[in-house]
Design an enzyme around this catalytic site. Structure first.
Site, PDB file in Angstrom:
ATOM      1  N   GLU A  47       1.234  -1.326  -0.178  1.00 58.55           N
ATOM      2  CA  GLU A  47       0.117  -0.221  -0.118  1.00 58.55           C
ATOM      3  C   GLU A  47       1.230   1.124   0.341  1.00 58.55           C
ATOM      4  OE1 GLU A  47      -3.146   2.505  -0.200  1.00 58.55           O
ATOM      5  OE2 GLU A  47      -3.389   0.224  -0.449  1.00 58.55           O
ATOM      6  N   CYS A  79       5.063  -2.016  -8.348  1.00 63.34           N
ATOM      7  CA  CYS A  79       3.896  -1.510  -8.356  1.00 63.34           C
ATOM      8  C   CYS A  79       3.887  -0.795  -7.470  1.00 63.34           C
ATOM      9  CB  CYS A  79       3.481  -3.183  -7.759  1.00 63.34           C
ATOM     10  SG  CYS A  79       0.872  -3.141  -7.731  1.00 63.34           S
ATOM     11  N   ARG A 106      -2.829   5.629  -9.960  1.00 66.30           N
ATOM     12  CA  ARG A 106      -2.611   4.963  -8.577  1.00 66.30           C
ATOM     13  C   ARG A 106      -3.435   2.932  -9.142  1.00 66.30           C
ATOM     14  NH1 ARG A 106      -3.308   5.633  -2.131  1.00 66.30           N
ATOM     15  NH2 ARG A 106      -2.384   3.919  -2.028  1.00 66.30           N
ATOM     16  N   HIS A 171       4.177  -7.433  -9.844  1.00 66.44           N
ATOM     17  CA  HIS A 171       4.860  -7.896  -9.540  1.00 66.44           C
ATOM     18  C   HIS A 171       5.672  -9.571  -9.713  1.00 66.44           C
ATOM     19  CE1 HIS A 171       2.865  -6.667  -5.312  1.00 66.44           C
ATOM     20  NE2 HIS A 171       1.748  -6.042  -6.514  1.00 66.44           N
ATOM     21  N   GLU A 173       8.591 -11.650  -7.857  1.00 70.65           N
ATOM     22  CA  GLU A 173       8.527 -12.092  -6.909  1.00 70.65           C
ATOM     23  C   GLU A 173       7.498 -12.927  -7.230  1.00 70.65           C
ATOM     24  OE1 GLU A 173       7.309  -9.149  -6.881  1.00 70.65           O
ATOM     25  OE2 GLU A 173       5.516  -9.372  -5.465  1.00 70.65           O
TER      26      GLU A 173
HETATM   27  N1  GLN Z   1      -2.822   0.086  -5.737  1.00 71.76           N
HETATM   28  C1  GLN Z   1      -1.973   0.257  -4.639  1.00 71.76           C
HETATM   29  C2  GLN Z   1      -1.491   1.594  -3.901  1.00 71.76           C
HETATM   30  O1  GLN Z   1      -1.893   1.973  -4.034  1.00 71.76           O
HETATM   31  C3  GLN Z   1      -0.314  -0.604  -4.719  1.00 71.76           C
HETATM   32  C4  GLN Z   1      -0.733  -2.052  -4.991  1.00 71.76           C
HETATM   33  C5  GLN Z   1       0.129  -3.375  -5.060  1.00 71.76           C
HETATM   34  O2  GLN Z   1       1.102  -2.774  -4.685  1.00 71.76           O
HETATM   35  N2  GLN Z   1       0.108  -4.311  -5.434  1.00 71.76           N
HETATM   36  O3  GLN Z   1      -0.502   1.050  -3.563  1.00 71.76           O
END
Ligand code: GLN
Length: 200
Positions: A47, A79, A106, A171, A173
């Site tokens: 997040e 991400c 985002r 991602h 990983e």
């Molecule tokens: N949408 C998320 C954010 O705003 C990020 C999602 C993720 O890292 N898998 O932080």
């Protein structure tokens, strides 16, 4: 070479394992003094608001900004890490590094479909396609002139590089494939560290 994984939130252990499998030393980074001991940093997904605020509390935002400015410190944001690296964000994002000349939306993918997988062709990563896992992923809606797109999904840029900075909206990983980590270590971080130390 020692590569750090920001250990605030997300798949820290998986990133550490991928870094080690890709042939670098792997270390968790939570503090400014731990940051000083690594030659590159991976920021996992999670997040972005929470990660950014905790980074700020630790003084990590300023410390990373300083190293990027002074020594082209290599940083790979996945991400939420992409959101933290973006100069501009659509949607709230109070504490950020704001270093890469991209605009990130985002939760763009999240609004359509929360998560999905897609095979990607990635520039600089030869061989089979890379199975990318997207989870409430951001979209890159604009790229500055110094940003190189490395992979696309349905016409959208999902991986990009600007000098020592690398981002992916997926991602890497979450599958056993270590080629994106290898790309960061061997093609982004290694040349910079070599130049800085004057070694050949
Ligand atoms: N949408 C998320 C954010 O705003 C990020 C999602 C993720 O890292 N898998 O932080």
């Amino acid at each position: 070479m020692r590569i750090g994984v920001l250990a605030i939130q997300g798949d820290v252990r998986e990133h550490l394992q991928h870094v080690a499998s890709a042939g670098a030393q792997a270390a968790s980074v939570r503090t400014v003094s731990e940051l000083a001991q690594v030659q590159g940093l991976i920021i996992p997904g999670g997040e972005s608001t929470t990660i950014g605020m905790l980074m700020q509390e630790e003084g990590l935002i300023e410390a990373i900004q300083k190293r990027v400015a002074e020594e082209a410190f290599p940083v790979y944001g996945t991400c939420a890490g992409l959101i933290l690296l973006a100069k501009e964000v659509i949607g709230k994002s109070p504490a950020r590094l704001g270093l890469m000349d991209i605009v990130a939306d985002r939760n763009a993918y999240g609004r359509q479909v929360a998560s999905f997988e897609a095979p990607l062709t990635i520039a600089g990563i030869p061989g089979e396609t890379f199975l990318a896992v997207f989870i409430r992923a951001p979209q890159i809606t604009k790229l500055g002139p110094d940003v190189t797109p490395l992979a696309y999904h349905q016409g959208q840029v999902v991986m990009a590089q600007q000098g020592s900075l690398l981002v992916s909206s997926f991602h890497p990983e979450m599958t056993p494939d270590i080629r994106v980590h290898q790309y960061f270590i061997n093609k982004v971080a290694q040349p910079i560290v070599r130049n800085a130390t004057g070694a050949s």
